[in-house]
Design an enzyme around this catalytic site. Sequence first.
Site: not given
Ligand code: DX5
Ligand code: ZN
Length: 226
Positions: A14, A37, A39, A41, A70, A72, A141, A179
């Site tokens: 990620s 990956h 993210d 947000m 991903h 969010m 998650m 994740d």
């Molecule tokens: C959290 C993200 C993850 C995050 C995971 O909301 O969706 O992808 O980057 O990070 P680690 O591996 O540090 O928990």
């Molecule tokens: Zn993620």
Amino acid sequence: MPRFPQSMPRINPSILAADFVNMERDLAKIVSADLVHVDVMDNHFVPNLTFGPQMVGRIQDVSQIPLDVHLMIDDPERWAPGYAELGAASVTFHVEASSDPVALARRLRDMGARAGIALKPATNADDFLEVLDEFDQVLVMTVEPGFGGQSFMPETMPKLRTLREAVTARGLDVWLQVDGGITEETITTAAQSGADTFVAGSAVFRSDDPSAAIALLRERAAEHTH
Ligand code: DX5
Ligand code: ZN
């Protein structure tokens, strides 16, 4: 080269844990991974903000491995197809934010992307068991979405086991992704519970040798993936 990596188990670093102003340099550190990956947000569905289609488009341009996006975000019906349009190999949206997950997944597939649904820790998988074949991935998650560096929640594992049983019983090709809080220790638990696709942010990018970290995670997961 196949459009989607065939190696098992899959390790998807990620880039939330990468250096945002040195993204191209950090992407070059993870070329041995399966997918990157990404993210997204929106500071609304989750209380954090990252980036949107413009940045993801540039990541798509320079990444040597396919994108596992991903989302969010609220209103994925409005935004998710844009990420498929950019060429992301996989687009995963949260069911808690979607008005019609099956319809949205069909649109994403029609655009050539793998379509994934994500479930927050408290979200039950039962509603989706009957329609699992509509999706290419289910993301369980293992932390509350929003931030990297949190601790793995083992209480999410029964849901993962239920999904694994359903996928296996029906012989489906649905990737089961975890994740959040994935480390060389917790990856064992997740693999034993049925995950085949593992997101790791801190465990990869906080390592002195991201490539070695990817190899170690893959090895640990492979010992327990069934
Ligand atoms: C959290 C993200 C993850 C995050 C995971 O909301 O969706 O992808 O980057 O990070 P680690 O591996 O540090 O928990
Ligand atoms: Zn993620």
